[in-house]
Design an enzyme around this catalytic site. Structure first.
Site, PDB file in Angstrom:
ATOM      1  N   ASP A 279      49.443 -15.500 -10.815  1.00 19.39           N
ATOM      2  CA  ASP A 279      50.805 -15.325 -11.289  1.00 19.39           C
ATOM      3  C   ASP A 279      50.883 -16.006 -12.664  1.00 19.39           C
ATOM      4  O   ASP A 279      49.954 -16.681 -13.111  1.00 19.39           O
ATOM      5  CB  ASP A 279      51.838 -15.877 -10.287  1.00 19.39           C
ATOM      6  CG  ASP A 279      53.209 -15.197 -10.496  1.00 19.39           C
ATOM      7  OD1 ASP A 279      53.395 -14.554 -11.546  1.00 19.39           O
ATOM      8  OD2 ASP A 279      54.083 -15.309  -9.615  1.00 19.39           O
TER       9      ASP A 279
HETATM   10  C1  BGC Z   1      56.467 -13.510 -11.265  1.00 21.47           C
HETATM   11  C2  BGC Z   1      55.602 -12.341 -10.865  1.00 21.47           C
HETATM   12  C3  BGC Z   1      55.565 -11.336 -11.987  1.00 21.47           C
HETATM   13  C4  BGC Z   1      55.053 -12.015 -13.235  1.00 21.47           C
HETATM   14  C5  BGC Z   1      54.938 -11.083 -14.422  1.00 21.47           C
HETATM   15  C6  BGC Z   1      56.050 -14.079 -12.602  1.00 21.47           C
HETATM   16  O1  BGC Z   1      56.913 -15.055 -13.065  1.00 21.47           O
HETATM   17  O2  BGC Z   1      56.403 -14.499 -10.261  1.00 21.47           O
HETATM   18  O3  BGC Z   1      56.078 -11.768  -9.684  1.00 21.47           O
HETATM   19  O4  BGC Z   1      54.762 -10.252 -11.637  1.00 21.47           O
HETATM   20  O5  BGC Z   1      55.927 -13.070 -13.575  1.00 21.47           O
HETATM   21  O6  BGC Z   1      56.145 -10.737 -14.932  1.00 21.47           O
END
Ligand code: BGC
Length: 751
Positions: A279
């Site tokens: 993540d």
């Molecule tokens: C979120 C993810 C997301 C990623 C990209 C993160 O802050 O937890 O679910 O896919 O950002 O935007």
């Protein structure tokens, strides 16, 4: 003829000798790559198209040209992705194409209901189709990969991301997870309208202590394996190609540094061969988590845990080379990750044609096309849950040209209906409730409007106008709830009532004596005791997407009979949270019929929720017969449970018939009920149908204290009904134990 066959056979054989397999192609490319180029492939940066977290790298184009990037996210539009792709293909030494990712969560430009809303439909085909349409639109704009579905089970509505999942039940999450993966990935990844799906967030991100986003997770291995892991396994079974780590720690180890999750479970036990991305900056966060003293150590921990790609954090880019030189990791460990990344690019056909997804013709023809909007409207109607309908106030009749007061801060909102994670959905394309009502009542009713109050704050100065408008009307439609900005990531709330003075406005309008239809728009289960008391009718519409307005109007005026059911329990107040239907009995269960002291209950609120899991009304009524079992005993062979359901009301309608099972006595304690089957049926007025469920022994197994999996002989209850708290019951006996066995469930022995 024989000669021809021989020649053809020879041709096939020789061409298959020349044609390289994907593995061979990947291997030969890997041989040509420098260590830096390999680490570049393991690096993903955000472009400036959208911002979904703190941006660390200013000039991504420079990074692309320098070969420092294997994947970009938050870049879209056919022209823009083509331009970026050209840089990678034409301006880097090896010309390896980029992989474009984006959070296409509930639609790309045509926005469908938030996933929790979609889940209220209990319509798996519709969920698959919505994901398919999202993939068709996103892929035309150059996107290869969505960071969805989120398959985190959650029992805590304080957590803002419950809007992004399928709610509290594991069995249901499994089915929804599979449907969504199938929708995004289609049946063939080499088609230019299918995109990679990503199961996230591995693991237990939906169970942060106190519902606060990113917070610590501490739970038993049994619960992890029984409640939180299965939906991820379901995505693997459905062929998902990528996984994302979660931000949280579990029992002391941050997911992004946990080989037990990514090596033992995901790869060794489940056989997953795809790619794992972190993540957003999750490797960097190992430092504040406190398992790594610096970024270099964090990078080593992540790689050794089985992570292949670093989202936005640039830790791999900045530290891995030195870690190889110091001997902390090997180049072969890096090769393993790079192979997976290159294999995916091959599967998508990007080496043959890096621009095949960025297609302005498809983009123009398909994005936000009428067909997609119609599907979004239909799905939005299916996602609405009727919570209350006193005196059959709904559906509203238009025969006598009524005067309708449309009131509330959400009546005219075009942005809130899109919900969180709206991708490229735009308010200018969305239809507000007011527009929906206008469309449905043109020439047939008089529509009046007052805002009444804001979504938040304590300003009541708009009440007078709203009351005046209400007094002039026959019926009030009041749209209240949450702004789209207070659910989603980093949007936890400790108070889950409707913000500001919105409920006060409802109380004032109620005093006019006019019937009040409350249309709720929100991203999470709310505590609605007051609203339930005051409203004549209560419609849970979540954030329904681009076609929210017309869809709600379809329900209000009876063009569509609502059939949604809650995929998450609605508590009476926040103090009951976490509250979920599949709870345990405890040693001192509270009996409301026989209340006495020293029982497992609160002094100030009942144990029951306001609305239970699976609850939802219809304009018609359904009557359930008694359960018939094919047998009262089984040695493990499947048995069936059947029930007759009759539409006893005045409308045709759909019903979600739900089957739950209880293992009454086990080596370990078992929940009071667990959903094990459901069927959505359509019944004409007066019609009866028999619904039959098959019960297999595999559905009965669970994890004991020693993490062995199985089920013991004994008595089981079967419940079938319209919601988790309104069911008919029967029981059967399992005459033999059944053991699944024991794998490496000990994280301490992990590799
Ligand atoms: C979120 C993810 C997301 C990623 C990209 C993160 O802050 O937890 O679910 O896919 O950002 O935007």
């Amino acid at each position: 003829m024989k000669k021809l066959v021989l020649i053809l056979t020879a041709l096939v054989v020789s061409s298959s000798l020349i044609a390289q397999t994907v593995e061979e192609k990947v291997e030969s490319l890997l041989q040509k790559m420098t260590l830096e180029e390999k680490i570049g492939q393991m690096t993903q940066f955000t472009s400036s198209g959208d911002v979904t977290g703190p941006t660390l790298r200013g000039n991504v184009e420079k990074e692309v040209k320098a070969g420092n990037v294997g994947s970009l996210f938050n870049a879209f539009k056919a022209d823009y992705t083509r331009k970026l792709q050209k840089m990678a293909v034409e301006e880097t030494r090896l010309g390896i194409p980029l992989l474009f990712g984006y959070d296409v969560i509930h639609g790309h430009r045509t926005i469908f209901p938030i996933p929790l809303g979609e889940a209220s439909s209990f319509d798996l085909d519709a969920m698959e189709e919505a994901a398919r349409i999202a993939a068709i639109e996103a892929s035309a704009e150059g996107i290869h990969w969505t960071f969805a579905p989120m398959v985190d089970v959650s029992r805590d509505p304080r957590w803002g991301r419950v809007m992004e999942g399928a709610g509290e039940d594991t069995y249901y999450n499994n089915l929804v997870a599979k449907a969504r993966v199938r929708g995004f990935q289609g049946d063939d990844l080499s088609k230019e309208n299918t995109i990679l799906a990503c199961a996230k967030h591995f693991l237990a991100y939906g169970a942060p202590i106190a519902g606060r986003d990113y917070n610590t997770v501490d739970m038993s291995l049994q619960t992890l394996h029984e409640v939180y892991l299965p939906p991820f396994k379901a995505t693997v079974d459905a062929g998902v190609e990528t996984f994302m780590t979660s931000f949280n720690e579990i029992n002391g180890t941050p997911s992004t540094a946990n080989p037990y999750l990514f090596k033992d479970i995901l790869r060794d036990q489940w056989g997953f061969e795809g790619m794992v991305v972190t993540d957003y900056t999750a490797i960097n966060e190992l430092v504040p988590h406190g398992t790594a003293k610096d970024l270099a150590q964090a990078g080593v921990q992540a790689l050794k845990a089985g992570i292949d790609m670093d989202m936005e954090g640039a830790v791999f880019l900045e530290t891995l080379k030195e870690s190889v030189e110091k001997g902390d990791v090997t180049e072969e460990e890096i090769n393993v990750a790079v192979r997976r990344i290159l294999t995916l690019k091959h599967k998508l056909g990007l080496f043959e044609d890096p621009y095949r997804y960025s297609d302005t013709e498809r983009e123009e023809r398909l994005v936000l096309c009428d067909e997609h909007k119609e599907k979004a409207r239909d799905f939005a109607r299916k996602s609405i849950v009727l919570l209350k309908n006193e005196n059959q106030v709904l559906p509203l009749k238009l025969e006598n040209k009524p005067k309708i007061a449309a009131i509330g801060p959400l009546v005219k909102s075009k942005k809130d209906v899109l919900g969180a994670w709206k991708a490229k959905g735009s308010p200018k394309d969305a239809k507000s409730l007011f527009e929906g009502l206008k469309g449905a009542t043109r020439g047939k009713a008089e529509l009046l409007y007052a805002q009444g109050c804001k979504l938040d704050g304590d300003d009541t100065s708009g009440f007078a106008e709203a009351i005046e408008v209400a007094n002039q009307s026959d019926v009030i439609i009041l749209a209240i709830g949450e702004a789209r900005t207070i659910s989603g990531e980093a949007k936890s709330r400790s108070d889950i009532t409707i913000p500001g003075v919105q409920t006060e406005l409802l109380a004032e309008l109620k005093k006019t004596g006019k019937p009040v239809v409350v249309v709720l728009m929100n991203g999470r289960p709310l505590a609605l005791e007051k609203e339930d008391e005051l409203a004549d009718a209560l419609l849970e519409t979540w954030h329904l997407g681009t076609m929210a307005g017309p869809a709600i109007a379809d329900v209000i005026f009876g063009k569509y009979n609502p059939a949604g059911k809650l995929p998450m329990t609605f508590p009476r107040n926040v103090g009951q949270v976490p509250i979920y239907y599949n709870a345990k009995n405890t040693g001192r269960p509270f009996d409301p019929e026989n209340p006495s002291g020293y029982k497992s209950n609160y002094l100030d609120v009942p144990n029951s929720p306001l609305y239970a899991f699976g609850y939802g009304l219809s304009y018609t009524t359904f009557e359930y017969g008694e359960i018939t079992l094919s047998s009262n005993t089984t040695d493990g062979a499947p048995i069936t449970a059947s029930i007759e359901v009759t539409n006893t009301g005045d409308y045709d309608g759909e019903e979600v018939v739900q089957m739950y099972i209880q293992d009454i006595i086990g080596k370990s304690t078992r929940p009071l009920k667990e959903l094990k089957g459901f069927e959505k049926i359509f019944l004409k007025k007066g019609e009866t149908k028999t619904v039959t469920f098959t019960i297999e022994k595999e559905a009965l197994t669970y994890f004991r204290w020693d993490m062995s999996e199985g089920v013991e002989a004994g008595e089981f209850n079967v419940f079938i009904g319209t919601s988790s708290d309104q069911v008919k019951a029967a029981s059967f006996t399992l005459t033999k134990d059944y053991e699944v066995g024991k794998k490496n469930y000990n994280p301490i022995q992990s590799k």
